[in-house]
Design a protein around this motif. Structure first.
Motif, PDB file in Angstrom:
ATOM      1  N   ALA A 114      40.112  43.767  23.473  1.00 43.31           N
ATOM      2  CA  ALA A 114      40.927  42.553  23.360  1.00 43.31           C
ATOM      3  C   ALA A 114      40.054  41.316  23.193  1.00 43.31           C
ATOM      4  CB  ALA A 114      41.816  42.412  24.594  1.00 43.31           C
ATOM      5  N   ARG A 115      38.933  41.269  23.933  1.00 43.53           N
ATOM      6  CA  ARG A 115      38.038  40.124  23.828  1.00 43.53           C
ATOM      7  C   ARG A 115      37.342  40.106  22.461  1.00 43.53           C
ATOM      8  NH1 ARG A 115      40.646  38.608  27.402  1.00 43.53           N
ATOM      9  NH2 ARG A 115      40.008  37.943  29.496  1.00 43.53           N
ATOM     10  N   ALA A 116      36.889  41.274  22.008  1.00 46.68           N
ATOM     11  CA  ALA A 116      36.224  41.335  20.702  1.00 46.68           C
ATOM     12  C   ALA A 116      37.172  40.929  19.575  1.00 46.68           C
ATOM     13  CB  ALA A 116      35.675  42.744  20.468  1.00 46.68           C
ATOM     14  N   LEU A 117      38.430  41.371  19.666  1.00 47.33           N
ATOM     15  CA  LEU A 117      39.417  41.006  18.650  1.00 47.33           C
ATOM     16  C   LEU A 117      39.672  39.496  18.663  1.00 47.33           C
ATOM     17  CD1 LEU A 117      41.465  41.845  16.504  1.00 47.33           C
ATOM     18  CD2 LEU A 117      43.123  42.231  18.336  1.00 47.33           C
ATOM     19  N   ALA A 118      39.775  38.915  19.862  1.00 47.97           N
ATOM     20  CA  ALA A 118      39.989  37.470  19.959  1.00 47.97           C
ATOM     21  C   ALA A 118      38.797  36.707  19.400  1.00 47.97           C
ATOM     22  CB  ALA A 118      40.233  37.083  21.416  1.00 47.97           C
ATOM     23  N   MET A 131      33.774  25.400  31.052  1.00 50.09           N
ATOM     24  CA  MET A 131      33.500  26.740  31.562  1.00 50.09           C
ATOM     25  C   MET A 131      32.816  26.708  32.922  1.00 50.09           C
ATOM     26  SD  MET A 131      32.518  29.044  28.202  1.00 50.09           S
ATOM     27  CE  MET A 131      31.421  27.842  27.441  1.00 50.09           C
ATOM     28  N   THR A 132      31.923  25.747  33.133  1.00 48.62           N
ATOM     29  CA  THR A 132      31.275  25.654  34.440  1.00 48.62           C
ATOM     30  C   THR A 132      32.268  25.221  35.515  1.00 48.62           C
ATOM     31  OG1 THR A 132      30.541  23.410  33.877  1.00 48.62           O
ATOM     32  CG2 THR A 132      28.992  25.199  33.501  1.00 48.62           C
ATOM     33  N   VAL A 133      33.208  24.332  35.181  1.00 50.57           N
ATOM     34  CA  VAL A 133      34.251  23.947  36.142  1.00 50.57           C
ATOM     35  C   VAL A 133      35.138  25.146  36.463  1.00 50.57           C
ATOM     36  CG1 VAL A 133      36.323  22.519  36.436  1.00 50.57           C
ATOM     37  CG2 VAL A 133      34.243  21.500  35.529  1.00 50.57           C
ATOM     38  N   ARG A 183      39.109  35.615  32.477  1.00 50.38           N
ATOM     39  CA  ARG A 183      40.308  34.986  31.913  1.00 50.38           C
ATOM     40  C   ARG A 183      40.256  33.490  32.180  1.00 50.38           C
ATOM     41  NH1 ARG A 183      44.196  35.820  28.106  1.00 50.38           N
ATOM     42  NH2 ARG A 183      46.085  34.661  28.634  1.00 50.38           N
ATOM     43  N   LEU A 184      40.319  32.684  31.118  1.00 51.73           N
ATOM     44  CA  LEU A 184      40.318  31.226  31.254  1.00 51.73           C
ATOM     45  C   LEU A 184      41.761  30.718  31.277  1.00 51.73           C
ATOM     46  CD1 LEU A 184      37.488  30.360  28.690  1.00 51.73           C
ATOM     47  CD2 LEU A 184      37.293  30.516  31.170  1.00 51.73           C
ATOM     48  N   PRO A 185      42.040  29.627  32.001  1.00 55.13           N
ATOM     49  CA  PRO A 185      43.414  29.072  32.024  1.00 55.13           C
ATOM     50  C   PRO A 185      43.835  28.612  30.634  1.00 55.13           C
ATOM     51  CG  PRO A 185      41.852  27.595  33.121  1.00 55.13           C
ATOM     52  CD  PRO A 185      41.115  28.861  32.865  1.00 55.13           C
ATOM     53  N   GLY A 186      44.907  29.212  30.109  1.00 53.31           N
ATOM     54  CA  GLY A 186      45.271  29.037  28.712  1.00 53.31           C
ATOM     55  C   GLY A 186      45.576  27.612  28.294  1.00 53.31           C
ATOM     56  N   LEU A 187      46.476  26.927  29.022  1.00 55.93           N
ATOM     57  CA  LEU A 187      46.870  25.571  28.623  1.00 55.93           C
ATOM     58  C   LEU A 187      45.701  24.606  28.716  1.00 55.93           C
ATOM     59  CD1 LEU A 187      50.440  25.264  30.186  1.00 55.93           C
ATOM     60  CD2 LEU A 187      49.812  25.605  27.778  1.00 55.93           C
ATOM     61  N   VAL A 244      41.372  30.670  21.088  1.00 53.54           N
ATOM     62  CA  VAL A 244      41.326  32.139  21.103  1.00 53.54           C
ATOM     63  C   VAL A 244      39.882  32.619  21.001  1.00 53.54           C
ATOM     64  CG1 VAL A 244      41.953  34.206  19.798  1.00 53.54           C
ATOM     65  CG2 VAL A 244      43.660  32.424  20.217  1.00 53.54           C
ATOM     66  N   THR A 245      39.095  31.982  20.127  1.00 53.16           N
ATOM     67  CA  THR A 245      37.701  32.381  19.968  1.00 53.16           C
ATOM     68  C   THR A 245      36.901  32.104  21.231  1.00 53.16           C
ATOM     69  OG1 THR A 245      37.941  31.722  17.650  1.00 53.16           O
ATOM     70  CG2 THR A 245      35.738  32.258  18.401  1.00 53.16           C
ATOM     71  N   ARG A 246      37.141  30.947  21.857  1.00 53.56           N
ATOM     72  CA  ARG A 246      36.441  30.627  23.109  1.00 53.56           C
ATOM     73  C   ARG A 246      36.773  31.655  24.185  1.00 53.56           C
ATOM     74  NH1 ARG A 246      32.618  26.546  22.112  1.00 53.56           N
ATOM     75  NH2 ARG A 246      33.559  24.972  20.766  1.00 53.56           N
ATOM     76  N   GLN A 247      38.040  32.048  24.282  1.00 54.43           N
ATOM     77  CA  GLN A 247      38.412  33.054  25.268  1.00 54.43           C
ATOM     78  C   GLN A 247      37.742  34.382  24.956  1.00 54.43           C
ATOM     79  OE1 GLN A 247      40.711  33.348  28.395  1.00 54.43           O
ATOM     80  NE2 GLN A 247      38.982  34.714  28.125  1.00 54.43           N
ATOM     81  N   GLY A 248      37.639  34.706  23.674  1.00 54.59           N
ATOM     82  CA  GLY A 248      37.009  35.962  23.304  1.00 54.59           C
ATOM     83  C   GLY A 248      35.523  36.012  23.598  1.00 54.59           C
TER      84      GLY A 248
END
Length: 320
Positions: free
Chosen positions: A211-215, A113-115, A79-83, A70-74
């Motif tokens: 949403a990103r700041a909260l994550a 992230m680069t991939v 949007r990063l692939p969740g799984l 969650v922190t990495r996504q924030g």
């Protein structure tokens, strides 16, 4: 008469990706053999513990990977692939215990992230933002608990030779060397300023999206809180006579103290610091040692092999 020459011998390519898939397993074996006595003693303590509390500690450990994802996504706008992000955090945990603290997880996440298509400069900025948020979250949580429980740690119970003066001197010296390098080396200073501008732009973009700041900040607080809860659960399982909140303070103080010690996954340094912190919180040395060994079995050694297998699979699938 024509002479037919044999075709030139093909140079065999080194299977770099296959080697990278097997390297984590080899490192796991080396680290496990080196620490085999610690492992044996830790498993012995687990056999006498209260299993419901151990299951709670294992559950808190699993949730730390969710908090990290969650922190990495924030830390990024895209949007990063969740799984794949969650699997990467599990694999990064194994990499982090096989390389000097922080380098393994950082390298795995930077590659991920680069991939995913983020430029290297923005991926590095997101990584720096994550580390900053995690540090602030850990320090903020520690400060809040120390204000709430000001007598959680009784440092006077420690021996004089456990003072942290030499560690503080080493930290100040390292910071002075880094500052001197930035001042004296023009190219390095230019690169640092360029990276700082990129990082500030990335942080501004993230915080313009609630949403990103909260994550980002929610995950940064949840991650150390879950780690501390795991230690408190193990302490309850082994009957450590220390209140759970005080154990949480001890954990946060110990991990902050050893954050700059470059050992793989903090192996060795974290154990020593945790034992000292639990003793300062009022726990007997023998029980505190048992709690720390059992806690490290759950959080480090048990996930290490599946994490290394996941890391190899992600490399083979070109996710990282």
């Amino acid at each position: 008469m024509t002479v037919v020459l044999p075709p030139p011998a093909r140079r065999r390519r080194v299977p770099v990706r296959q080697v990278l898939c097997l390297l984590p397993l080899l490192l796991v074996a080396v680290v496990a053999v080196h620490h085999r006595h610690v492992l044996a003693e830790g498993f012995g303590h687990l056999a006498t513990a209260k299993w419901p509390w151990l299951l709670a500690a294992a559950g808190a450990t699993c949730l730390t990977w969710v908090a990290a994802a969650v922190t990495r996504q924030g830390a990024v706008v895209e949007r990063l692939p969740g799984l794949r992000l969650l699997a990467t955090q599990f694999a990064a945990g194994a990499a982090n215990h096989l390389l000097p603290t922080g380098l393994g997880a950082s390298a795995v996440n930077l590659r991920f992230m680069t991939v995913c298509g983020l430029p290297l400069a923005r991926s590095s900025a997101a990584l720096a933002l994550y580390l900053l948020a995690e540090t602030i979250g850990r320090l903020g949580l520690l400060a809040a608990l120390l204000i709430t429980f000001p007598h959680a740690l009784r440092l006077g119970t420690l021996a004089p030779d456990t003072a942290i003066g030499p560690l503080l001197i080493g930290i100040c010296a390292a910071l002075s060397v880094a500052a001197g390098a930035l001042v004296c080396v023009r190219r390095l200073r230019t690169a640092a300023l360029s990276f700082l501008r990129t990082a500030l732009g990335e942080a501004r973009s993230v915080h313009m999206r609630p949403a990103r700041a909260l994550a980002l900040w929610g995950g940064a607080l949840a991650f150390p809180a879950l780690q501390a809860a795991g230690l408190a659960a193990v302490g309850q399982a082994l009957g450590l006579p220390v209140p759970p909140a005080h154990m949480a303070v001890a954990y946060l103080a110990a991990t902050v103290a050893v954050a700059l010690i470059p050992t793989p996954g903090g192996i060795g340094s974290v154990e020593a610091a945790l034992i000292l912190a639990l003793v300062a919180a009022g726990g007997p040395v023998a029980v505190a040692t048992a709690v720390v060994l059992a806690f490290r079995i759950i959080t480090v050694w048990a996930p290490l092999l599946p994490g290394a297998l996941t890391l190899g699979a992600l490399v083979r699938l070109k996710v990282i």
